[in-house]
Each structure stands twice: as structure tokens, then as C-alpha cells.
Design an enzyme around this catalytic site. Sequence first.
Site, mmCIF file in Angstrom:
data_model
loop_
_atom_site.group_PDB
_atom_site.id
_atom_site.type_symbol
_atom_site.label_atom_id
_atom_site.label_comp_id
_atom_site.label_asym_id
_atom_site.label_seq_id
_atom_site.Cartn_x
_atom_site.Cartn_y
_atom_site.Cartn_z
ATOM 1 N N ASN A 117 0.796 -1.232 0.000
ATOM 2 C CA ASN A 117 0.000 0.000 0.000
ATOM 3 C C ASN A 117 0.825 1.276 0.000
ATOM 4 O O ASN A 117 0.275 2.374 0.038
ATOM 5 C CB ASN A 117 -0.906 0.021 1.242
ATOM 6 C CG ASN A 117 -0.122 0.245 2.531
ATOM 7 O OD1 ASN A 117 1.100 0.060 2.572
ATOM 8 N ND2 ASN A 117 -0.806 0.648 3.584
ATOM 9 N N ARG A 256 -3.284 5.494 11.591
ATOM 10 C CA ARG A 256 -4.349 4.849 12.346
ATOM 11 C C ARG A 256 -5.077 5.917 13.157
ATOM 12 O O ARG A 256 -4.450 6.805 13.743
ATOM 13 C CB ARG A 256 -3.806 3.754 13.276
ATOM 14 C CG ARG A 256 -3.377 2.481 12.551
ATOM 15 C CD ARG A 256 -4.546 1.781 11.880
ATOM 16 N NE ARG A 256 -4.177 0.546 11.201
ATOM 17 C CZ ARG A 256 -3.880 0.461 9.916
ATOM 18 N NH1 ARG A 256 -3.879 1.551 9.157
ATOM 19 N NH2 ARG A 256 -3.586 -0.709 9.375
ATOM 20 N N GLN A 285 -13.684 1.324 13.155
ATOM 21 C CA GLN A 285 -14.091 1.222 11.753
ATOM 22 C C GLN A 285 -15.054 0.058 11.555
ATOM 23 O O GLN A 285 -14.749 -1.049 12.027
ATOM 24 C CB GLN A 285 -12.851 1.054 10.859
ATOM 25 C CG GLN A 285 -11.967 2.281 10.878
ATOM 26 C CD GLN A 285 -10.794 2.200 9.902
ATOM 27 O OE1 GLN A 285 -10.044 3.139 9.755
ATOM 28 N NE2 GLN A 285 -10.628 1.093 9.227
ATOM 29 N N HIS A 309 -11.898 4.707 5.021
ATOM 30 C CA HIS A 309 -10.543 4.162 4.950
ATOM 31 C C HIS A 309 -10.329 3.463 3.602
ATOM 32 O O HIS A 309 -10.662 2.290 3.437
ATOM 33 C CB HIS A 309 -10.330 3.170 6.097
ATOM 34 C CG HIS A 309 -8.905 2.753 6.269
ATOM 35 N ND1 HIS A 309 -8.512 1.873 7.248
ATOM 36 C CD2 HIS A 309 -7.770 3.091 5.607
ATOM 37 C CE1 HIS A 309 -7.209 1.678 7.177
ATOM 38 N NE2 HIS A 309 -6.738 2.402 6.174
#
Length: 358
Positions: A117, A256, A285, A309
Amino acid sequence: MKVLAILYKGGDAASSEPRLLGTVENQLGIRKWLESQGHEFIVSDSKEGPDSDFQKHLVDAEILITTPFHPGYLTADLVEKAKNLKLCVTAGVGSDHIDLNAAVKHGIQVLEVSGSNVVSVAEHVMMSILLLVRNFVPAHEMIERGDWMVSEIARNAFDLEGKVVGTIGAGRIGYRVLQRLMPFDCKELIYYDYAPLPEAAAKAVNARRVEDLKEFVSQCDVVTVNCPLHEGTIGLVNAELLKHFKKGAWIVNTARGAICDKDAVAAALASGHLNGYAGDVWNVQPAPKDHVLRTAKNVLGGGNGMVPHYSGTTLDAQSRYAKGTKSIIENYLAGKAQEPQNIIVGVGKFETKAYGQR
């Protein structure tokens, strides 16, 4: 062998776009492969409470696949119940939703798809910095309303050139953010990290290390958070630290949500001490509908760049972490060594310092 995957529901989008591999519908593209070898593959987005698919199937699963985007929170209590669990795979990067100390205690390996990522998130950070500094969101909302008052937008729009930008964390993502900032001719690029960059790497991005966090934030016009979540970073950006930020600073957090105290951030925005906060990570989340950061604004009614997200789950990133997840499971089934950079917890011990100096 039972393999359990907790992924996010893709709905109509996943049905029409097969490249949404990280969804319940498209199942990381590994169902046929696993079932062809005689393994049971359970995929669900149900993850909350004792009646969830997560908790019901965890008791006899040997492999657990989770994702940072819809995390199945593997607590120490749940680890105790998962008597057959041998391997946890994070389809993506960031395994803080797993109690890593409990995994060490019970000999459960924890791996993630390192690097899958990094470009995706670094690009999202750059986008978020620019949309805050340039006051983009209120400008677009004005157009949607059918209004046109340039002065209301321009009064809080700035250039990134000439600003001091700092990253909390200069690892794979933080360093790529520094690289991408170089063409903007910022006044200075600085970083805060317990581990200094190699001299050549720091020189390549002309970045200066600041060892004291309060001193670091006091120098920054923009702070971008790019460190893992662990015991030492929970609530790191809190009301006390925010007092040391420059008045009018911007924060971007794609690391985060729990690293930044949501209520303290909202209060700093409302008071005018912060000019903006953007990111895609939330302390829980999915974020509750009444989460304070959904609607927090600065004193001019802007400064909010929060989104779901998704920074690390672009279609390109999904391709990378789906392939990486399959590779990790292939290695496990074949008894082959895993790629070292993917190992968070080996058998009975930590294999990385990414989750704090251990």
C-alpha cells in the site's frame, strides 16, 4: 483446514468491478485455489459480537485473513478461544487490530503484505495535504450549492511552497511522502522517528530529524502521521501535544485513527488552533454515524478532509495485497520460509520493530 477471511462488503460495486478483490464478493481471488486443495474457505463481513461469523468460525480456523479497512479485532480473549489458529494474514499493511502480544504468547504467526500500500497511501497523503492547504473542500461545496464568492475561499487558501512539512514516522510510507514533497519547494522537510534515516536516505530528500516530538510539531505548518499504531503511539497526538502545534497548522493522518485523540482534534479545530484535519483512518471502523470527525470544522466552517478508509485499497493496491496474501498462504502450506519483510510475529517472537521498540 478452515481458512476464515473477514473482508468488507462491496455491494453492487464489487459485483460490477471484479478488481475489487478485497471484498466479500470477490474474496481476494483465492476461493477456487483454496477449495481445489480441499480447504474450507469462509468469507464474511460479520465481525462484531459473539454471534458474528468472525467469532463463530474463529474457534476452529487455522488461518485468519483480516484487512485494515474492515478490521476483525482479534483480542487476547478471542485468541484464547482460537485453539486451532496458527496463522494470521493481514491483506494489506497494519496489523494493530490483532493483539500481537497474545499472538506471541500462543505461537501464532502474524504476517502482512509489506509494501502493498505504500505508494497508494503516500499519494493519498499528498492529495490530503493539498486539499487542506488550498481549502479545496469548501470551494467545491460552494460550487455544488450554486454559489460563487471567491473571497470566502481565498481567505484561507495557501501555497504549499515555503511551508515546513513534517512526518511522524519516516518508514516506507513516510519516506515516500518526503520524496513526493520535494518538487513543491517547501521551506523545510523534517521528520520524527525513533530510528534515524540512513545518512544517504536523509540527504536524498533533504530531511532533518527532530528528536523531541513537542519541538518537532512546533516547527511544522503541516504534520502528516505515518507511524504504526502500538502501545507507544495510542493517543500520541493529544490535547497536551496539540498545545505545541503552530496556530493554524494542518494535520493529515492516514496511519491509524487512534494515534490522534479525536475529541482533542475536534476541539482544536473549533478553537482555531488547528486549521484542518484530513485522513481516512478512524479509531473505530466503520466509524459511527455520530463520530465527531465526520463533521468537525475549523472556525471558518472548513478544514475537514476526512473520508472512509480507502487510501491503501485502490484497485492497484488490492491487486498487490491479494497476490501477497496468496503467496503467504502458499508458503505456509508448503512449509517454505516467508519473505522476512512480511513477518510481524514469527513463532513465539516479534520479528520487527515496526510496532514499537521491543
